[in-house]
Design a protein around this motif. Structure first.
Motif, mmCIF file in Angstrom:
data_model
loop_
_atom_site.group_PDB
_atom_site.id
_atom_site.type_symbol
_atom_site.label_atom_id
_atom_site.label_comp_id
_atom_site.label_asym_id
_atom_site.label_seq_id
_atom_site.Cartn_x
_atom_site.Cartn_y
_atom_site.Cartn_z
ATOM 1 N N GLU A 206 0.835 -1.207 0.000
ATOM 2 C CA GLU A 206 0.000 0.000 0.000
ATOM 3 C C GLU A 206 0.867 1.253 0.000
ATOM 4 O O GLU A 206 0.590 2.222 -0.718
ATOM 5 C CB GLU A 206 -0.906 -0.004 1.233
ATOM 6 N N ALA A 207 1.936 1.239 0.811
ATOM 7 C CA ALA A 207 2.821 2.403 0.882
ATOM 8 C C ALA A 207 3.542 2.622 -0.440
ATOM 9 O O ALA A 207 3.676 3.760 -0.912
ATOM 10 C CB ALA A 207 3.828 2.224 2.022
ATOM 11 N N LEU A 208 4.005 1.536 -1.063
ATOM 12 C CA LEU A 208 4.762 1.662 -2.309
ATOM 13 C C LEU A 208 3.882 2.126 -3.480
ATOM 14 O O LEU A 208 4.401 2.608 -4.487
ATOM 15 C CB LEU A 208 5.422 0.323 -2.665
ATOM 16 N N ALA A 209 2.561 1.972 -3.347
ATOM 17 C CA ALA A 209 1.644 2.358 -4.434
ATOM 18 C C ALA A 209 1.101 3.774 -4.273
ATOM 19 O O ALA A 209 0.382 4.258 -5.158
ATOM 20 C CB ALA A 209 0.483 1.365 -4.505
ATOM 21 N N ILE A 210 1.429 4.471 -3.177
ATOM 22 C CA ILE A 210 0.874 5.808 -2.949
ATOM 23 C C ILE A 210 1.341 6.771 -4.043
ATOM 24 O O ILE A 210 2.512 6.794 -4.421
ATOM 25 C CB ILE A 210 1.311 6.363 -1.576
ATOM 26 N N ARG A 211 0.390 7.571 -4.524
ATOM 27 C CA ARG A 211 0.693 8.612 -5.497
ATOM 28 C C ARG A 211 0.387 9.970 -4.865
ATOM 29 O O ARG A 211 -0.443 10.077 -3.964
ATOM 30 C CB ARG A 211 -0.132 8.408 -6.780
ATOM 31 N N TRP A 212 1.076 11.015 -5.347
ATOM 32 C CA TRP A 212 0.873 12.345 -4.769
ATOM 33 C C TRP A 212 -0.576 12.795 -4.878
ATOM 34 O O TRP A 212 -1.073 13.523 -4.018
ATOM 35 C CB TRP A 212 1.810 13.355 -5.440
ATOM 36 N N GLU A 276 12.219 17.811 -1.885
ATOM 37 C CA GLU A 276 13.482 17.141 -2.212
ATOM 38 C C GLU A 276 13.340 16.271 -3.461
ATOM 39 O O GLU A 276 14.215 16.244 -4.320
ATOM 40 C CB GLU A 276 13.939 16.293 -1.032
ATOM 41 N N GLN A 277 12.202 15.554 -3.549
ATOM 42 C CA GLN A 277 11.990 14.680 -4.707
ATOM 43 C C GLN A 277 11.838 15.502 -5.981
ATOM 44 O O GLN A 277 12.332 15.110 -7.046
ATOM 45 C CB GLN A 277 10.765 13.798 -4.506
ATOM 46 N N THR A 278 11.159 16.642 -5.902
ATOM 47 C CA THR A 278 10.984 17.505 -7.074
ATOM 48 C C THR A 278 12.337 17.991 -7.590
ATOM 49 O O THR A 278 12.589 17.992 -8.800
ATOM 50 C CB THR A 278 10.090 18.716 -6.727
ATOM 51 N N ALA A 284 17.368 15.004 -12.732
ATOM 52 C CA ALA A 284 17.601 13.700 -13.363
ATOM 53 C C ALA A 284 17.419 13.778 -14.876
ATOM 54 O O ALA A 284 16.610 14.549 -15.382
ATOM 55 C CB ALA A 284 16.635 12.669 -12.774
ATOM 56 N N LYS A 285 18.188 12.975 -15.584
ATOM 57 C CA LYS A 285 18.058 12.919 -17.044
ATOM 58 C C LYS A 285 16.756 12.213 -17.426
ATOM 59 O O LYS A 285 16.125 12.545 -18.424
ATOM 60 C CB LYS A 285 19.254 12.177 -17.638
ATOM 61 N N VAL A 286 16.394 11.204 -16.638
ATOM 62 C CA VAL A 286 15.171 10.433 -16.907
ATOM 63 C C VAL A 286 14.415 10.257 -15.595
ATOM 64 O O VAL A 286 15.015 9.985 -14.550
ATOM 65 C CB VAL A 286 15.503 9.042 -17.502
ATOM 66 N N TRP A 287 13.105 10.470 -15.645
ATOM 67 C CA TRP A 287 12.255 10.201 -14.475
ATOM 68 C C TRP A 287 10.958 9.586 -14.995
ATOM 69 O O TRP A 287 10.172 10.241 -15.662
ATOM 70 C CB TRP A 287 11.973 11.480 -13.689
ATOM 71 N N ALA A 288 10.754 8.318 -14.686
ATOM 72 C CA ALA A 288 9.683 7.555 -15.323
ATOM 73 C C ALA A 288 8.279 8.006 -14.928
ATOM 74 O O ALA A 288 7.412 8.192 -15.783
ATOM 75 C CB ALA A 288 9.850 6.067 -15.020
ATOM 76 N N ASP A 289 8.025 8.183 -13.639
ATOM 77 C CA ASP A 289 6.658 8.450 -13.180
ATOM 78 C C ASP A 289 6.670 9.516 -12.088
ATOM 79 O O ASP A 289 6.991 9.225 -10.928
ATOM 80 C CB ASP A 289 6.023 7.164 -12.648
ATOM 81 N N PRO A 290 6.326 10.752 -12.422
ATOM 82 C CA PRO A 290 6.355 11.831 -11.422
ATOM 83 C C PRO A 290 5.253 11.727 -10.373
ATOM 84 O O PRO A 290 5.252 12.477 -9.404
ATOM 85 C CB PRO A 290 6.166 13.092 -12.275
ATOM 86 N N VAL A 298 15.283 6.984 -10.510
ATOM 87 C CA VAL A 298 14.875 7.348 -11.877
ATOM 88 C C VAL A 298 13.354 7.377 -12.000
ATOM 89 O O VAL A 298 12.807 7.375 -13.092
ATOM 90 C CB VAL A 298 15.487 6.393 -12.935
ATOM 91 N N GLY A 299 12.651 7.384 -10.846
ATOM 92 C CA GLY A 299 11.199 7.535 -10.867
ATOM 93 C C GLY A 299 10.411 6.291 -11.189
ATOM 94 O O GLY A 299 9.218 6.379 -11.496
#
Length: 392
Positions: A206-212, A276-278, A284-290, A298-299
């Motif tokens: 559940e924690a790993l699936a949280i989105r902003w 910090e994450q922003t 980063a050159k690549v960030w998969a999922d903001p 790498v997101g």
């Protein structure tokens, strides 16, 4: 006609009309998703193959079962049920046969054997009672399906008692251990994940699936929803290997999908973490999922097993002792949340809501030790009242 398992059923009769009737009945069984019978007695193995490939796949498609659960059923059937019982005709299964099967399962070595410590004699680990109980539950569910399809008159698995299969009680961190743990985690990119799981009593997935978008930090609310898990794939017949994939799956229960109040202290931590994450994402050159709250550098979603490795490394740095040779698990942060809530004077109903259990009985079963504490406090209160009566 080819069945889902790749076989081609046939019918036979000396009478053409009867053969046509048998073929119509066979087609009806396929269309209804019922186990295939062609006049011969169906073996348990034949029935279970159809049950996995037809009945359970229909349940998955209907949203009544997850694909990972279906694959888990298939694995346990292949490893522990079919080898011992597969050749029995369905009507020939008896309680005595199933009791003998359960007894043999309890004496069966586990696939995962512990590595002996230096100087110790190797010991053979047997299948856990929980695994034996799970195999019995799978067979009972399958035979219920066979009974509904009128293949058998009764479910003999209902007449056999398996081991209790109770889960091991979780362990809660002491305040001193928690202080050591989070001191060791200072500056670690995982620290906010551990704090979130502890503060909200979340499951790892559940924690790993949280989105902003699930978080309203100003209002102090989080909408807990699906879970990030590594879903097991089918076994490749040629290589014998299984390919899995990360997937966001439905919650365990409807109660798991619920808004959760976020403590103000955690809201402040998450706001700082978002800044910090922003900055990290922009650099980063690549960030998969903001949209992910907890992500790799790498997101991309965090592999649950990597989270376990990071957790074990943290516990080693913090010198968290093992109890009965068992490591502290990530899930024990959830147990810690419940225990700390209880110590603050919250009752079991409040803890049930915090952990999002669908039934109070589930909370009570898992946290029996907390229930005993509540009963002890009630007994102590009654003791005071009785003492006052005796003094009159």
């Amino acid at each position: 006609m080819v069945l889902p398992d790749g076989s081609r059923p046939t019918v036979s009769s000396k009478n053409k009309k009867k053969a046509q009737e048998k073929w119509k009945e066979l087609k009806r069984q396929v269309e209804d998703g019922a186990p295939i019978t062609t006049g011969r007695t169906t073996s348990l193995e034949q029935f279970l193959r159809q049950w996995i490939e037809v009945t359970l796949k229909q349940r998955v498609a209907a949203g009544k079962m997850t694909e990972s659960t279906r694959i888990s059923y298939a694995d346990h059937i292949r490893l522990h049920i079919v080898p011992a019982l597969g050749n029995y005709a369905l009507p020939k299964l008896t309680p005595a046969i199933l009791r003998g099967w359960i007894l043999k399962l309890q004496q069966k070595p586990s696939a995962r054997q512990p590595k002996p410590k230096e100087g110790e004699q190797p010991r053979v680990a047997l299948l856990s009672d929980r695994t034996v109980n799970y195999c019995h539950a799978i067979l009972r569910t399958a035979l219920n399906s066979a009974m509904r399809d009128e293949l058998i008159p009764r479910n003999v698995a209902e007449l056999v008692e398996p081991p209790s299969g109770k889960s091991k009680r979780g362990r809660a961190l002491t305040t001193e251990e928690a202080e050591r743990l989070f001191t060791a985690a200072a500056g670690d990119r995982w620290a906010v994940l551990w704090m979130t799981i502890l503060a909200l009593g979340l499951r790892r997935g559940e924690a790993l699936a949280i989105r902003w978008e699930h978080l309203d930090l100003d209002a102090g609310l989080l909408l807990v929803g699906p879970s990030l898990q590594r879903v097991r794939g089918e076994v490749n017949e040629h290589t014998g290997r299984r390919r899995g994939k990360l997937a966001v799956v439905k919650s365990k229960t409807e109660s798991s999908d619920a808004p959760v109040a976020v403590p103000e202290a955690l809201s402040k931590i998450l706001k700082a973490y978002r800044r910090e994450q922003t900055a990290e994402r922009l650099a980063a050159k690549v960030w998969a999922d903001p949209g992910l709250v907890f992500a790799t550098s790498v997101g991309t979603p965090i592999e649950p097993r990597n989270a376990n490795r990071a957790w074990n490394a943290l516990c080693d740095r913090a010198e968290i002792e093992r109890v009965n040779d068992q490591r502290l698990r990530i899930h024990d942060l959830r147990h810690t949340c419940a225990t700390w809530l209880h110590k603050q004077g919250n009752d079991m109903k409040t803890i049930q809501g915090a952990l999002r259990h669908s039934r109070l009985a589930t909370t009570s079963d898992i946290y029996t030790h907390l229930t005993v504490d509540v009963q002890r406090r009630a007994a102590d209160s009654m003791d005071v009242a009785l003492s006052a009566l005796n003094s009159m």
